[in-house]
Scaffold this motif. Structure first.
Motif, PDB file in Angstrom:
ATOM      1  N   UNK A 112      41.209  30.572  41.835  1.00  0.00           N
ATOM      2  CA  UNK A 112      40.395  31.563  41.131  1.00  0.00           C
ATOM      3  C   UNK A 112      41.244  32.778  40.774  1.00  0.00           C
ATOM      4  N   UNK A 113      40.755  33.543  39.809  1.00  0.00           N
ATOM      5  CA  UNK A 113      41.361  34.837  39.471  1.00  0.00           C
ATOM      6  C   UNK A 113      40.238  35.839  39.282  1.00  0.00           C
ATOM      7  N   UNK A 114      40.437  37.031  39.825  1.00  0.00           N
ATOM      8  CA  UNK A 114      39.445  38.099  39.706  1.00  0.00           C
ATOM      9  C   UNK A 114      39.992  39.149  38.746  1.00  0.00           C
ATOM     10  N   UNK A 115      39.243  39.433  37.691  1.00  0.00           N
ATOM     11  CA  UNK A 115      39.657  40.412  36.679  1.00  0.00           C
ATOM     12  C   UNK A 115      38.657  41.569  36.682  1.00  0.00           C
ATOM     13  N   UNK A 116      39.036  42.662  37.348  1.00  0.00           N
ATOM     14  CA  UNK A 116      38.146  43.831  37.429  1.00  0.00           C
ATOM     15  C   UNK A 116      38.966  45.094  37.204  1.00  0.00           C
ATOM     16  N   UNK A 117      38.278  46.171  36.868  1.00  0.00           N
ATOM     17  CA  UNK A 117      38.949  47.452  36.704  1.00  0.00           C
ATOM     18  C   UNK A 117      39.407  48.010  38.040  1.00  0.00           C
ATOM     19  N   UNK A 118      40.277  49.038  37.968  1.00  0.00           N
ATOM     20  CA  UNK A 118      40.773  49.665  39.178  1.00  0.00           C
ATOM     21  C   UNK A 118      41.922  48.911  39.821  1.00  0.00           C
ATOM     22  N   UNK A 119      42.356  47.795  39.223  1.00  0.00           N
ATOM     23  CA  UNK A 119      43.467  46.986  39.728  1.00  0.00           C
ATOM     24  C   UNK A 119      44.493  46.859  38.616  1.00  0.00           C
ATOM     25  N   UNK A 120      45.767  46.821  38.985  1.00  0.00           N
ATOM     26  CA  UNK A 120      46.854  46.758  38.016  1.00  0.00           C
ATOM     27  C   UNK A 120      46.730  45.521  37.114  1.00  0.00           C
ATOM     28  N   UNK A 121      46.816  45.721  35.804  1.00  0.00           N
ATOM     29  CA  UNK A 121      46.705  44.620  34.844  1.00  0.00           C
ATOM     30  C   UNK A 121      47.815  43.594  35.044  1.00  0.00           C
ATOM     31  N   UNK A 122      49.010  44.055  35.405  1.00  0.00           N
ATOM     32  CA  UNK A 122      50.144  43.130  35.561  1.00  0.00           C
ATOM     33  C   UNK A 122      49.884  42.123  36.677  1.00  0.00           C
ATOM     34  N   UNK A 144      39.679  43.171  27.951  1.00  0.00           N
ATOM     35  CA  UNK A 144      41.036  43.739  27.909  1.00  0.00           C
ATOM     36  C   UNK A 144      42.086  42.633  27.923  1.00  0.00           C
ATOM     37  N   UNK A 145      41.900  41.645  28.785  1.00  0.00           N
ATOM     38  CA  UNK A 145      42.882  40.556  28.893  1.00  0.00           C
ATOM     39  C   UNK A 145      42.817  39.623  27.689  1.00  0.00           C
ATOM     40  N   UNK A 146      41.616  39.346  27.207  1.00  0.00           N
ATOM     41  CA  UNK A 146      41.511  38.497  26.011  1.00  0.00           C
ATOM     42  C   UNK A 146      42.197  39.144  24.811  1.00  0.00           C
ATOM     43  N   UNK A 147      42.211  40.473  24.785  1.00  0.00           N
ATOM     44  CA  UNK A 147      42.822  41.211  23.673  1.00  0.00           C
ATOM     45  C   UNK A 147      44.314  41.410  23.870  1.00  0.00           C
ATOM     46  N   UNK A 148      44.755  41.662  25.107  1.00  0.00           N
ATOM     47  CA  UNK A 148      46.128  42.132  25.328  1.00  0.00           C
ATOM     48  C   UNK A 148      47.046  41.197  26.105  1.00  0.00           C
ATOM     49  N   UNK A 149      46.506  40.215  26.807  1.00  0.00           N
ATOM     50  CA  UNK A 149      47.356  39.336  27.611  1.00  0.00           C
ATOM     51  C   UNK A 149      47.809  38.145  26.777  1.00  0.00           C
ATOM     52  N   UNK A 150      49.094  38.071  26.556  1.00  0.00           N
ATOM     53  CA  UNK A 150      49.663  37.050  25.689  1.00  0.00           C
ATOM     54  C   UNK A 150      49.422  35.653  26.261  1.00  0.00           C
ATOM     55  N   UNK A 151      48.941  34.759  25.406  1.00  0.00           N
ATOM     56  CA  UNK A 151      48.749  33.368  25.804  1.00  0.00           C
ATOM     57  C   UNK A 151      47.454  33.087  26.535  1.00  0.00           C
ATOM     58  N   UNK A 152      46.642  34.115  26.784  1.00  0.00           N
ATOM     59  CA  UNK A 152      45.398  33.907  27.522  1.00  0.00           C
ATOM     60  C   UNK A 152      44.226  33.791  26.557  1.00  0.00           C
ATOM     61  N   UNK A 153      43.459  32.726  26.723  1.00  0.00           N
ATOM     62  CA  UNK A 153      42.217  32.567  25.970  1.00  0.00           C
ATOM     63  C   UNK A 153      41.264  31.723  26.815  1.00  0.00           C
TER      64      UNK A 153
END
Length: 441
Positions: A112-122, A144-153
């Motif tokens: 799993x991966x958790x994508x929430x604010x307050x944590x480093x995007x990297x 944010x990740x769908x827009x800015x993280x390369x290769x992620x969809x």
């Protein structure tokens, strides 16, 4: 829309069609018998149907959607990354949902991966690079990740879950949610879960679910039968004293809800000055401090969690014995979510509301919402006020400490909150004076 319910209460996960590896995982978690929402929803979900589930908080909703998704992943010809996505309105709820997915899928290597604010995007981009099967996210950070993280969809997405859907549709999330729905596959299974049905939830179900089965295990706005609800009318000037009295009288762990962030900090300081183990928890705190406060409360290092409204959603802490509404919520529906932090998973619990002279109307609205009269908490004023001198001294010390440690920014934040609270009480007072003669219990 198809509306179905199983006529009989199923007594085992095996009877629901859950596979053996997941039955074993449930047993390790202590899930020996399915809850009502699980019994009603899982068979339909395993058949590949969209689900709209209305159930009380603490009813086992996470299991109702996690088990079918993991079983579908097991039955897939090859393990697929980005197989399911769960959207949550709060960071803590997202983390808890991910923990349950990981626990259920531990034996099969579920990632799993958790994508929430307050944590480093990297850090999150690194987690996405490992191609997890399940993503649990807040809408803004996922976008944010769908827009800015390369290769992620999410082109391979097979399951979308909208948890606490009524909260996901407020102004903070609505745009991000609309944008997400535009970029994920139309051919997918969608599960929508909510404790309350609102007009916006109805609109969302029409927009993103296909011929869903509606599972409703509760009336529109109800609380569980194992919850004992009480109230106490108190003068505003002595509310601190009544809070301390109740906390000293009651045993176990308590969550106390306040109307402002500064109030949660102040009450935590005041209670600590009186020798009570309390920590604040609010949306203004850094994520690490919020998680630290939760961990202290869960582990028993502190017994009282002083929360702003952010604590009313998604916190699954089974050992909460009592909820105290120090401030009555302006929105009556928030009461349902607050008191839902106790009496979870068939356990008993107590909810006590401290109602001052400006909050009478809101309290009557809550009684109308839950459809019953709430009983009075027994407290003798003379006995309560014996604590007044100690409480006033603790308040004085707390005020001093907050001023000393604040700095200009902190003082400005407190002043803004205090102004907000003052306006709120003035408005309540004016409204109360105009309507009190007309009010009837």
């Amino acid at each position: 829309m198809e509306e179905e319910n199983l006529e009989e209460v199923v007594k085992s996960f095996e009877e629901l069609g859950v596979c053996e590896p997941l039955i074993e995982a449930c047993a390790k978690l202590g899930w020996n018998t399915p809850t009502k929402i699980q019994s009603d929803a899982i068979p339909h979900a395993l058949e590949g149907k969209d689900i709209i589930g209305l159930a009380q908080t603490g009813s086992g909703k996470t299991g109702a959607f996690a088990l079918p998704i993991i079983q579908a992943l097991l039955e897939a010809k090859s393990p697929q990354s980005f197989f399911g996505c769960v959207l949550s309105p709060t960071r803590e709820l997202a983390i808890q949902i991910a923990e349950q997915f990981e626990a259920l899928g531990a034996s099969i290597g579920l990632k799993t991966a958790v994508l929430v604010g307050g944590v480093d995007m990297n850090q999150q981009q690194f987690a996405l690079g490992k191609r997890p099967h399940i993503i649990v996210a807040t809408p803004g950070r996922l976008m944010d990740h769908l827009t800015n993280t390369k290769g992620f969809s999410l082109r391979t997405l097979k399951y979308l879950v909208l948890d606490e859907a009524d909260k996901l549709l407020n102004a903070d999330f609505e745009k991000s949610l609309d944008d997400i729905l535009k970029v994920i596959p139309l051919k997918r299974r969608t599960f929508l879960f909510s404790a309350t049905m609102t007009k916006k939830v109805k609109k969302l179900q029409r927009a993103c679910l296909r011929n869903p089965v509606k599972i409703e295990t509760t009336t529109k706005y109800s609380t569980v039968d194992t919850l004992k609800q009480q109230f106490l009318f108190v003068p505003a000037k002595h509310k601190h004293c009544y809070l301390v009295y109740i906390l000293m009288e009651m045993s176990g762990r308590a969550m106390v809800f306040t109307g402002t962030r500064s109030a949660s900090h102040f009450l935590a300081l005041m209670l600590r000055n009186l020798g009570l183990r309390a920590v604040p928890y609010n949306g203004k705190m850094a994520q690490a401090k919020r998680l630290g406060a939760l961990n202290k409360f869960k582990s028993g290092d502190c017994s009282i969690l002083i929360c702003s409204e952010v604590g009313s959603r998604g916190l699954d802490i089974p050992s909460v014995d009592m909820v105290i509404n120090y401030d009555i919520p302006d929105n009556s529906k928030d009461y349902i979510h607050r008191v839902g932090r106790t009496a979870r998973a068939k356990r008993s619990g107590v909810a006590i509301s401290l109602v001052n002279q400006y909050e009478v109307e809101q309290f009557f609205m809550i009684e109308n919402l839950v459809g019953k009269k709430i009983s009075k908490y027994p407290a003798e004023e003379e006995e309560v006020l014996q604590l007044l001198e100690r409480v006033n001294e603790a308040k004085r010390i707390s005020n001093m400490k907050m001023k000393e440690s604040g700095g200009k920014k902190r003082r400005r934040e407190m002043r803004d909150d205090d102004e907000e609270e003052t306006k709120k009480y003035l408005n309540k007072g004016n409204k109360f004076r105009k309507t009190s003669k007309k009010s009837r219990r």
